[in-house]
Design a protein around this motif. Sequence first.
Motif, PDB file in Angstrom:
ATOM      1  N   ILE A 296      25.624  39.596  41.495  1.00 32.85           N
ATOM      2  CA  ILE A 296      26.712  39.239  42.477  1.00 32.85           C
ATOM      3  C   ILE A 296      27.710  40.299  42.424  1.00 32.85           C
ATOM      4  N   THR A 297      28.065  40.775  43.516  1.00 37.84           N
ATOM      5  CA  THR A 297      28.943  41.872  43.684  1.00 37.84           C
ATOM      6  C   THR A 297      30.002  41.604  44.571  1.00 37.84           C
ATOM      7  N   VAL A 298      31.137  41.748  44.286  1.00 38.76           N
ATOM      8  CA  VAL A 298      32.378  41.551  45.311  1.00 38.76           C
ATOM      9  C   VAL A 298      33.026  42.870  45.529  1.00 38.76           C
ATOM     10  N   HIS A 299      33.769  42.900  46.507  1.00 39.93           N
ATOM     11  CA  HIS A 299      34.595  44.056  47.258  1.00 39.93           C
ATOM     12  C   HIS A 299      35.769  44.102  46.112  1.00 39.93           C
ATOM     13  N   GLU A 300      36.051  45.284  46.084  1.00 37.89           N
ATOM     14  CA  GLU A 300      37.322  45.524  45.182  1.00 37.89           C
ATOM     15  C   GLU A 300      38.679  44.495  45.355  1.00 37.89           C
ATOM     16  N   PRO A 301      39.073  44.210  46.485  1.00 37.15           N
ATOM     17  CA  PRO A 301      40.021  43.415  46.732  1.00 37.15           C
ATOM     18  C   PRO A 301      40.047  41.904  46.106  1.00 37.15           C
ATOM     19  N   TYR A 302      38.732  41.552  45.548  1.00 38.29           N
ATOM     20  CA  TYR A 302      38.670  40.234  45.233  1.00 38.29           C
ATOM     21  C   TYR A 302      38.068  40.460  43.591  1.00 38.29           C
ATOM     22  N   MET A 303      38.276  41.798  43.220  1.00 38.75           N
ATOM     23  CA  MET A 303      37.927  41.727  41.658  1.00 38.75           C
ATOM     24  C   MET A 303      38.419  41.057  41.019  1.00 38.75           C
ATOM     25  N   ARG A 304      39.680  40.787  40.812  1.00 37.89           N
ATOM     26  CA  ARG A 304      40.596  40.119  39.875  1.00 37.89           C
ATOM     27  C   ARG A 304      40.658  38.472  40.317  1.00 37.89           C
ATOM     28  N   THR A 305      40.754  38.165  41.543  1.00 34.35           N
ATOM     29  CA  THR A 305      40.230  37.042  42.204  1.00 34.35           C
ATOM     30  C   THR A 305      39.110  36.171  41.640  1.00 34.35           C
ATOM     31  N   PHE A 306      38.157  36.775  41.476  1.00 34.14           N
ATOM     32  CA  PHE A 306      36.922  36.485  41.019  1.00 34.14           C
ATOM     33  C   PHE A 306      36.650  36.328  39.352  1.00 34.14           C
ATOM     34  N   ALA A 307      37.600  37.221  38.877  1.00 34.21           N
ATOM     35  CA  ALA A 307      37.342  37.212  37.237  1.00 34.21           C
ATOM     36  C   ALA A 307      37.196  35.889  36.497  1.00 34.21           C
ATOM     37  N   PRO A 308      37.986  34.896  37.101  1.00 30.40           N
ATOM     38  CA  PRO A 308      38.029  33.546  36.354  1.00 30.40           C
ATOM     39  C   PRO A 308      36.558  32.760  36.617  1.00 30.40           C
ATOM     40  N   VAL A 309      36.127  33.307  37.684  1.00 28.70           N
ATOM     41  CA  VAL A 309      34.593  32.463  37.887  1.00 28.70           C
ATOM     42  C   VAL A 309      33.541  33.055  36.848  1.00 28.70           C
ATOM     43  N   ILE A 310      33.598  34.382  36.483  1.00 31.01           N
ATOM     44  CA  ILE A 310      32.941  34.991  35.639  1.00 31.01           C
ATOM     45  C   ILE A 310      32.931  34.388  34.194  1.00 31.01           C
ATOM     46  N   GLU A 311      34.269  34.372  33.870  1.00 32.89           N
ATOM     47  CA  GLU A 311      34.622  33.708  32.566  1.00 32.89           C
ATOM     48  C   GLU A 311      34.154  32.163  32.508  1.00 32.89           C
ATOM     49  N   LYS A 312      34.183  31.494  33.601  1.00 31.05           N
ATOM     50  CA  LYS A 312      33.677  30.135  33.765  1.00 31.05           C
ATOM     51  C   LYS A 312      32.191  30.020  33.363  1.00 31.05           C
ATOM     52  N   LEU A 313      31.393  30.796  34.092  1.00 30.04           N
ATOM     53  CA  LEU A 313      30.004  31.025  34.123  1.00 30.04           C
ATOM     54  C   LEU A 313      29.472  31.302  32.630  1.00 30.04           C
ATOM     55  N   ARG A 314      30.437  32.207  32.102  1.00 27.67           N
ATOM     56  CA  ARG A 314      29.776  32.765  30.851  1.00 27.67           C
ATOM     57  C   ARG A 314      30.207  31.856  29.665  1.00 27.67           C
ATOM     58  N   SER A 315      31.010  30.859  29.825  1.00 25.71           N
ATOM     59  CA  SER A 315      31.670  29.922  28.665  1.00 25.71           C
ATOM     60  C   SER A 315      30.826  29.077  28.169  1.00 25.71           C
TER      61      SER A 315
END
Length: 315
Positions: A296-315
Amino acid sequence: MREFRFGFNASGLRSARDLAELCRQGEGYGYDVVLGTDHLPNGSPFLPLVVAAQATERMRVGTLTTNNEFWNPALLAREAITVDHLTEGRLELGLGAGHMKWEFDAAGIPWRPLGERVDRLTHAVDELRRIFADGFDEPESAVATRKAFGRAESRPVQRHGFDGSGPPLLIGGTGDRVLRLAASTADIIGLGGVYQVKGEPPGTFRMATAAEAKERVDYVRTCAGDRAAHLEFNALVQFVAITDDRRALAENLVAERAPYFTVDDALETPFALIGTVEQIAEQMRENRERLGLTYITVHEPYMRTFAPVIEKLRS
C-alpha cells in the motif's frame, strides 16, 4: 498470504537535508519503501532515492512510476544500475507508459496512442532484462579498456527481480495491454486507482471503484497463470482521512471532489481510506483477503496521517 508493505511517494523539490529528515520520519513510522515520481515539476525520479537510502537503515527505494516515454532503455538501465549500486541493492524499478499529455507536450515528446506506448514499454522491458542480465553491448576494444582500468561490468547488484536479472520490477497501469505485460514480466503489479474520464481532456481522472479493482486484479491473475502466486499487488491510495464519522466525510468527498462516485463507492474503494484507525485497518485486511492488495502506497501529504494505521496493522 503476504504480509503488508507500506510506501509513500516523496514528490516535489526540497533540500537533501529536508528529504533525509522526511525519510527518517517515514522509516520511524514503519514505512518500507520511499518512492520517486517521474513528473516534470517534481524533479528527477532517481536522484532523491540515493539521498533516501543514505538517510535510512532499512527502507527500500523505488519509482512509482518511471515514464518510459521519457527514456530510452539503455539510459534507463544505466540510471537504475547506478541507483542499485549506490543504495546497496535497495532499488525497486517501477515503469509505466506515461499518461499526462501536457508533460509530453512540454518536453517535446510525441504523444503516441496508448497501444504504441505499451508496445514501446514492452520493448523497454525486454531490453532492460537483457542489459541487466548480460551488460551493455560493448565492442571488444571498450571491454579491453574497461578491464585495463579495473572497471567492473555494469550490472545491477540485485539479481532476484526481473526473472533473476535485476531489481524487482513494478509495472503500473489500468488497461488490458499494460496489465497483460505486467502479468507476464513484473514482480509487482501497480494499480494507480485512477481512470481517464471518457470524453474529457487527457489528464482528467476519476478514482476506481472496488468492483473495478477486483476485476483488474482477477484479470491480471488470469493472464499470469502460474506466475500469479508470486505476484505482489500495489495500490496507490489517493486519499486518506482519519475521522469518527466516515459517512459524513465521504459525503463531502463525493460532493467536492468525486461527483462520479456514490457515497458507498467512496467508502468501499481501496484507493480512498476513510474512518477511524481501526476501521481503516479492518478495511485493509478485507482488501488483502479479497483483492490481494498487500503493498500500500500513499501520497506524501498523507504519509503522517496514515502512520497510525501502519502501527495498528503491525501491533
